[in-house]
Design a protein around this motif. Sequence first.
Motif, PDB file in Angstrom:
ATOM      1  N   GLU A 154     -27.052 -11.944  34.443  1.00 58.39           N
ATOM      2  CA  GLU A 154     -25.876 -11.324  33.835  1.00 58.39           C
ATOM      3  C   GLU A 154     -26.287 -10.009  33.161  1.00 58.39           C
ATOM      4  O   GLU A 154     -26.746  -9.095  33.834  1.00 58.39           O
ATOM      5  CB  GLU A 154     -25.208 -12.300  32.853  1.00 58.39           C
ATOM      6  N   LYS A 175     -17.607  -4.779  28.477  1.00 56.76           N
ATOM      7  CA  LYS A 175     -17.898  -4.413  29.857  1.00 56.76           C
ATOM      8  C   LYS A 175     -18.538  -3.035  29.943  1.00 56.76           C
ATOM      9  O   LYS A 175     -18.161  -2.105  29.235  1.00 56.76           O
ATOM     10  CB  LYS A 175     -16.597  -4.437  30.645  1.00 56.76           C
ATOM     11  N   LYS A 232     -15.397  -8.116  35.541  1.00 59.58           N
ATOM     12  CA  LYS A 232     -16.536  -7.310  35.976  1.00 59.58           C
ATOM     13  C   LYS A 232     -16.190  -6.450  37.194  1.00 59.58           C
ATOM     14  O   LYS A 232     -17.091  -5.996  37.904  1.00 59.58           O
ATOM     15  CB  LYS A 232     -17.743  -8.205  36.290  1.00 59.58           C
ATOM     16  N   LEU A 248     -21.737  -7.405  31.321  1.00 63.00           N
ATOM     17  CA  LEU A 248     -21.026  -7.821  30.113  1.00 63.00           C
ATOM     18  C   LEU A 248     -22.004  -7.887  28.950  1.00 63.00           C
ATOM     19  O   LEU A 248     -22.827  -8.801  28.865  1.00 63.00           O
ATOM     20  CB  LEU A 248     -20.363  -9.185  30.332  1.00 63.00           C
TER      21      LEU A 248
END
Length: 351
Positions: A40, A204, A248, A281
């Motif tokens: 991530e 974001k 995303k 993120l």
Amino acid sequence: MDSTEIAIVGGGIIGLSLALELVAAGRQVTVFERGTAASEASVAAAGMLADQDPENPAELKQLSSLSRSLWTDFRQQVERLSGMAVPVHTRRSIQVAHHLPEGFTEATPEEIASVAPGLNTSGKSAFFLEEESICPPELSAALPVAVRAAGISLLEQTSVEAVHDRADGIEIVTSNGSWLAGQVVYTTGAWAAQLPGLPAAPRKGQMIYASLDHPLDCVLRSPDVYIVPRGGGYFVIGATVEDAGFDKQVHDDDIQALLARAAALWPPIGNATIVSTWAGLRPVSPDHLPILGPLDDQGKGRTWAAVAHYRNGILQAPGTARLMREFIEGQQLSVDPTPFRCDRFALSSVQ
């Protein structure tokens, strides 16, 4: 029921770095990761070890300095355990700012031209920072391998569905069975908001990977954009900052605006070819500081959190790991944890 001494919930760079720190101290560690480890924010970042960035909150100075002092050993440990290279790609940055911060020396036009010809500093100040950058995808590939090589159980595709406090420990109910742990550390990044009392949220960031046949061996950074060389004529350009929840998606209008900001800072990058784009993120708290330390309010020392590193997770991973180990083992702390305490938001609401 399987058991472990310390369970870490979240297999990003913070969780995996802490696992390495704890196992080196002789602790048994199991990491539970809902998806793929280090996939991530860990892999989406730009990789600047910007401990001297004057735009960072002053409260981060101690933690950032500690972490930077540990980074070379941490990187070499990951390389040694994994057998994979995690090289340093750049060793300095030029920061362009509206005003020259106290303690910094303005770079001369000749100095700038020798490093980044064409850099636009019109009406602004520019100064050099001695800071390194690494490539997060390289680190994210090597780190899970290193963790397993160190004897840590890393359970991917294993979501934690419930946690129950028991007299003999903490029961962790996962999608692949239940575990009993002596202590639990939450390192869940942008998903920390699912824990009671932790107001972390995702921010974001859309980014660009571009190619350009133009030499540059230092990071270029302004309040609006950064350009990070990756070698071989490749560059990372970032990043938007958006309150968009867990979305995303990448939007072409945002990418073109980001590229335009980069070209305004360094015109040659306007001729770059976009190779790929992505969004990550960042986990952020209301005051933009990490949330670190004990979670329980009864002095049991069973549950802990290390989340919300926002734009400095790569930099602060080794320092966070050191501080959290010191917390867990009841040792003297290397930095003052007061700005990062987990209950600070509840305290501020009643004052």
